[in-house]
Design an enzyme around this catalytic site. Structure first.
Site, PDB file in Angstrom:
ATOM      1  N   ASP A 216       8.936   2.874 -10.449  1.00 40.99           N
ATOM      2  CA  ASP A 216       8.757   1.862  -9.407  1.00 40.99           C
ATOM      3  C   ASP A 216       7.265   1.754  -9.117  1.00 40.99           C
ATOM      4  O   ASP A 216       6.687   2.608  -8.432  1.00 40.99           O
ATOM      5  CB  ASP A 216       9.546   2.263  -8.154  1.00 40.99           C
ATOM      6  CG  ASP A 216       9.383   1.245  -7.015  1.00 40.99           C
ATOM      7  OD1 ASP A 216       8.464   0.398  -7.090  1.00 40.99           O
ATOM      8  OD2 ASP A 216      10.172   1.313  -6.052  1.00 40.99           O
TER       9      ASP A 216
ATOM     10  N   PHE B 168      10.869   5.420  -1.741  1.00 43.77           N
ATOM     11  CA  PHE B 168      11.155   4.125  -1.116  1.00 43.77           C
ATOM     12  C   PHE B 168      11.291   3.080  -2.212  1.00 43.77           C
ATOM     13  O   PHE B 168      10.372   2.883  -3.002  1.00 43.77           O
ATOM     14  CB  PHE B 168      10.068   3.693  -0.127  1.00 43.77           C
ATOM     15  CG  PHE B 168      10.425   2.398   0.551  1.00 43.77           C
ATOM     16  CD1 PHE B 168      11.294   2.375   1.634  1.00 43.77           C
ATOM     17  CD2 PHE B 168       9.935   1.186   0.082  1.00 43.77           C
ATOM     18  CE1 PHE B 168      11.657   1.179   2.241  1.00 43.77           C
ATOM     19  CE2 PHE B 168      10.289  -0.020   0.687  1.00 43.77           C
ATOM     20  CZ  PHE B 168      11.156  -0.028   1.762  1.00 43.77           C
TER      21      PHE B 168
ATOM     22  N   LYS C 217       4.542  -6.642  -4.952  1.00 48.48           N
ATOM     23  CA  LYS C 217       3.396  -6.691  -4.018  1.00 48.48           C
ATOM     24  C   LYS C 217       2.134  -7.397  -4.542  1.00 48.48           C
ATOM     25  O   LYS C 217       1.935  -8.564  -4.263  1.00 48.48           O
ATOM     26  CB  LYS C 217       3.084  -5.281  -3.531  1.00 48.48           C
ATOM     27  CG  LYS C 217       4.202  -4.742  -2.621  1.00 48.48           C
ATOM     28  CD  LYS C 217       3.771  -3.564  -1.787  1.00 48.48           C
ATOM     29  CE  LYS C 217       4.747  -3.254  -0.668  1.00 48.48           C
ATOM     30  NZ  LYS C 217       5.866  -2.374  -1.021  1.00 48.48           N
TER      31      LYS C 217
HETATM   32  C1  LIG Z   1       7.301  -2.315  -0.896  1.00 47.93           C
HETATM   33  C2  LIG Z   1       8.037  -1.508  -1.882  1.00 47.93           C
HETATM   34  C3  LIG Z   1       9.327  -1.884  -2.324  1.00 47.93           C
HETATM   35  C4  LIG Z   1      10.071  -3.058  -1.727  1.00 47.93           C
HETATM   36  O1  LIG Z   1       9.438  -4.269  -2.006  1.00 47.93           O
HETATM   37  P1  LIG Z   1       9.894  -5.599  -1.187  1.00 47.93           P
HETATM   38  O2  LIG Z   1       9.065  -6.687  -1.813  1.00 47.93           O
HETATM   39  O3  LIG Z   1       9.584  -5.360   0.244  1.00 47.93           O
HETATM   40  O4  LIG Z   1      11.339  -5.768  -1.431  1.00 47.93           O
HETATM   41  C5  LIG Z   1       9.925  -1.118  -3.295  1.00 47.93           C
HETATM   42  N1  LIG Z   1       9.311  -0.038  -3.826  1.00 47.93           N
HETATM   43  C6  LIG Z   1       8.079   0.345  -3.436  1.00 47.93           C
HETATM   44  C7  LIG Z   1       7.442   1.538  -4.068  1.00 47.93           C
HETATM   45  C8  LIG Z   1       7.413  -0.356  -2.437  1.00 47.93           C
HETATM   46  O5  LIG Z   1       6.208   0.045  -2.036  1.00 47.93           O
END
Ligand SMILES: *Cc1c(COP(=O)(O)O)cnc(C)c1O
Length: 387
Positions: free
Chosen positions: A214, A127, A243
């Site tokens: 990520d 994701f 986050k």
């Molecule tokens: C939440 C998340 C995203 C997306 O972040 P947003 O601030 O909602 O755009 C991307 N990668 C990972 C691993 C995430 O947990």
């Protein structure tokens, strides 16, 4: 007709106040927050360091522009590079945008090498966000459905399968980067082993690829080190986070190291808000608090405490199959789908969620106390036993 576009299935509760690990709803009922707004409020709600920093900054200067120097942005970049061993930072407003920056770095890195159609390796169940590029990189057909045509330039391989990467690289000389999460937060908390991540690092070195992690969810102390990769003894070329970085104030960051650090030049990328004084004041307060209060240490200690507690409490239950993750990023794998568990937990005054159908996800604040951990163990164990 609802005034808010119908993009979320929402639980029937409205919170009006938060303090530490606790939220209060409109009826005055208190809830223990074991989700932290999905790994955002790592310092807990209304942490005085963040409240003070953004209050002071709001009274002084909220926004100028990235066409000028921004003192708080430089301070946050210095702190993040010092902690991470990375060289420099591009600031965005979200995780998806941080990943967009990473994807653009990878493509530009390829073009600079004379590769006209650079390819990025991405993982099953990944994701990376909801923008078109990050949606394409995401490995979830449900999230992508209805939004084609997706982008070119992504090749998917099974997560945790180094042989699969080898064979794709053999057949595709245009691969320029490998992008992955150390723990797949939305993908059932699947957790990469140290050996796998180190093997990816070696493959990237040997083939002149960018290793792009990520850490939007795993970063900022969540897994027991500032970034998760710091537990494995290597440095990625690119790492993204968001986050937990602002404790609720929107901010994202794309950090680069070595050959990835000077790919983007003036005019190649930008953001109106990214790294503005208000967001960076929050970021500086978060990073300083994580260091000063040793929240990485507490995430490790409380993570172990929760794991041991669940193992003991559910030793006789066949329901709990496995505990995934590191530190305070935890997934309890249940032997059946549990679609109502989130609402049942809410009834009992506990906030958590379920990913991949059967993985109970816990992301409590990093400064969780032992008595709060005891409450989480008791309530979650009851819920699992009563399935
Ligand atoms: C939440 C998340 C995203 C997306 O972040 P947003 O601030 O909602 O755009 C991307 N990668 C990972 C691993 C995430 O947990």
């Amino acid at each position: 007709m609802q005034a808010i576009m119908n993009t979320y299935g929402r639980l029937p509760v409205t919170f009006v106040k938060g303090e530490g690990s606790w939220l209060t709803d409109t009826e005055g009922r208190r809830y223990l927050d074991a989700l932290s707004g999905i790994a955002v409020c790592g310092l807990g709600h209304a942490h005085p360091a963040v409240t003070e920093a953004i209050t002071r900054q709001a009274g002084q200067l909220i926004h100028t522009s990235n066409i000028y120097n921004i003192e708080r942005q430089q301070a946050l970049a210095s702190a993040l590079t010092r902690i991470s061993g990375m060289d420099n930072v591009f600031f965005s407003n979200s995780g998806a945008e941080a990943n967009e920056a990473a994807i653009k770095i990878a493509r530009k890195y390829g073009h600079d090498k004379g590769i006209a159609e650079p390819q990025i390796l991405v993982m099953t169940k990944a994701f990376h966000g909801r923008t078109m590029a990050t949606l394409t990189a995401t490995g979830n057909a449900k999230v992508q459905e209805g939004f084609g045509p997706l982008l070119n330039g992504f090749i998917r391989v099974p997560y945790m399968d180094i042989i699969a990467i080898h064979s794709v690289l053999k057949a595709n000389p245009d691969v320029v980067a490998i992008m992955l999460e150390p723990i797949q937060g939305e993908g059932g908390l699947a957790t990469a082993s140290a050996e796998y991540l180190q093997a990816v690092r070696t493959l990237c070195d040997d083939n002149d690829l960018l290793m792009m992690l990520d850490e939007v969810q795993t970063g900022n102390g969540r897994t027991g080190s500032y970034f998760c990769y710091q537990q494995f003894g290597f440095t990625p070329d690119v790492v993204t986070t968001a986050k937990g970085l602002g404790n609720g104030v929107p901010i994202g960051a794309c950090l680069a190291h070595g050959k990835a650090a000077d790919v983007l030049k003036p005019g190649n990328h930008g953001s109106t808000y990214g790294g503005n004084p208000l967001a960076c004041a929050a970021g500086v307060a978060v990073v300083e608090t994580i260091e000063n209060e040793d929240l990485c240490g507490n995430a490790r200690t409380m993570g172990e405490y929760l794991r041991n507690g669940f193992r003991e409490r559910l030793a006789d239950s066949e329901r709990l199959q496995e505990i995934r993750g590191h530190g305070l990023m935890m997934g309890l794998v249940i032997n059946q789908d549990c679609p109502s568990l989130m609402a049942d937990a809410l009834e009992k005054g506990l906030l958590l969620n379920v990913t991949s159908g059967n993985v109970v996800r816990l992301l409590p604040p990093l400064n969780l106390s032992q008595s709060e951990a005891d409450q989480i163990i008791a309530t979650v164990s009851e819920l699992i036993e009563s399935l």
